[in-house]
Design an enzyme around this catalytic site. Structure first.
Site, PDB file in Angstrom:
ATOM      1  CG  ASP A  14      -2.164   0.835   1.155  1.00  0.00           C
ATOM      2  OD1 ASP A  14      -2.096   1.494   0.123  1.00  0.00           O
ATOM      3  OD2 ASP A  14      -2.879   1.035   2.162  1.00  0.00           O
ATOM      4  CG  ASP A 107      -3.647   4.027  -3.353  1.00  0.00           C
ATOM      5  OD1 ASP A 107      -4.321   3.094  -3.631  1.00  0.00           O
ATOM      6  OD2 ASP A 107      -3.668   4.704  -2.487  1.00  0.00           O
ATOM      7  CD  GLU A 108      -5.593  -0.981  -1.507  1.00  0.00           C
ATOM      8  OE1 GLU A 108      -5.458  -1.917  -0.678  1.00  0.00           O
ATOM      9  OE2 GLU A 108      -6.645  -0.289  -1.400  1.00  0.00           O
TER      10      GLU A 108
END
Length: 396
Positions: A14, A107-108
């Site tokens: 993350d 973003d993860e």
């Protein structure tokens, strides 16, 4: 003492305050300043750095309220093209670790690294390598949770923030999970949390030690069974390779950071060949071709530029992409500028079956495209190192 992560092959990576980190990575003047990324006065917060978060600013908060909570914050308008470019580069790095990358958002992502441990070390060591590469290449940080199941890895990465790694092997799952509030479980929202609290189930341990049928009578058949699995960390353990929402195969690319900054054209051109070989191999596997070749150059001071050119016809041929990449690099006239990173990307992808190449008088019946496909067949059978361009052998 043995590394406990060997029994925990699922990584959840993350990015830390992703949009804010990307927006400020080349702004040293904003160090120690609360920063909010978002729209105008009627918009909402897209992201906030950790200093702004200490004032209570959170994503999705109305900008007017965020400004009241933190009047000293610097507000930056989002640049989604830059965010998407960084996200794609990060995901390319993940796929160099393992093909089993399940993208959750820009973003993860989850990574299943059980097939990579012989090459790269234990899952904990791989997590540290991932963090180092993301920081080195993109100038931002990420946090990694390492566990044997998806939900525990997700919770572990939250505990690792910011910029850390938390390993939760199977032997420590109950000690890690059971003291937590039920609202910490992945997928448990505010309403479900409030409902569970009302019936006396406050901690994850409370849920774990409640019979499944009792849970199902209280919250429903499906949710009750799911909560029980989450409370014991026995939920889904398999990762499904899946692209992200901003990735579709509109483009494919790869970057490489040199072990030391270099101005040696031979080294740089050889890396452009390696990257072109990697990218076009992925394109042929996906059955796509593209017309626009882009190179990315990052200098020793982290300044980054891109250059692109569109070909007359879409291609998936390694030598054609490589020649254009070299042409773009030479056109920069960099002289002795030292480079930290180079990248190659092919954009404007379309289905390969829709591309009809114009025949050229005197062109041989079999050319580079046939050679590429022969190489693909060999690598599928004997591995990626079976056949490579000769100029790449000298450093292998």
């Amino acid at each position: 003492m043995a590394d406990p992560s060997w029994t925990a092959p699922i990584l959840h990576v993350d990015m830390d305050a992703f949009y804010a980190s990307v927006a400020t990575r080349e702004r040293p003047d904003l160090a120690g300043v609360p920063v909010i990324v978002g729209g105008g006065s009627r918009g909402v917060v897209l992201s906030a750095n950790y200093l702004a978060r200490s004032y209570g600013v959170r994503s999705a908060l109305p900008m007017t309220r965020a400004r009241r909570l933190c009047p000293t914050a610097v507000v930056i308008a989002p640049d989604f093209e830059v965010f998407a470019s960084v996200s794609r580069s990060v995901l390319e790095n993940f796929r160099r670790v393992t093909p089993l990358v399940e993208v959750v958002s820009m973003d993860e992502a989850f990574l299943d690294v059980r097939g990579s441990t012989r090459r790269l070390g234990s899952p904990a060591e791989i997590a540290e390598q991932v963090r180092a590469v993301v920081h080195d290449e993109q100038g931002i940080t990420c946090s990694v949770g390492v566990a044997a199941s998806v939900s525990v890895a997700k919770l572990a990465s939250r505990r690792a923030k910011p910029d850390g790694v938390v390993v939760v092997p199977p032997a420590r799952v109950t000690a890690f999970l059971h003291p937590l509030d039920v609202g910490e479980l992945w997928g448990v929202g505010e309403k479900t949390q409030a409902m569970l609290h009302r019936i006396g189930l406050v901690t994850v341990g409370d849920v774990a030690h409640t019979p499944v049928r009792t849970l199902q009578r209280a919250v429903g058949h499906h949710l009750g069974a799911h909560l029980h699995e989450l409370a014991w960390g026995t939920d889904r353990r398999a990762i499904t390779a899946k692209a992200g929402p901003l990735e579709p195969e509109r483009s494919m690319g790869a970057d490489e950071t040199f072990s030391r900054d270099t101005d040696d054209r031979e080294v740089i051109v050889r890396e452009l060949l390696r990257l072109s070989h990697r990218v076009t191999g992925r394109m042929r596997t996906a059955g796509v071709a593209g017309r626009t070749v882009t190179i990315k150059i990052r200098f020793a001071d982290f300044t980054t530029i891109t250059r692109s050119r569109t070909l007359p016809e879409a291609t998936d041929v390694t030598v054609e992409v490589f020649r254009m990449a070299v042409r773009l690099y030479d056109a920069l006239g960099l002289q002795r500028a030292r480079l930290r990173l180079v990248g190659v990307r092919v954009e404007g992808l379309v289905a390969r079956t829709s591309v009809h190449r114009q025949l050229v008088l005197g062109e041989p019946e079999h050319g580079w495209a046939d050679a590429d496909r022969a190489v693909d067949r060999a690598t599928r059978r004997f591995g990626a190192a079976a056949v490579r361009p000769a100029s790449l052998l000298r450093n292998s």
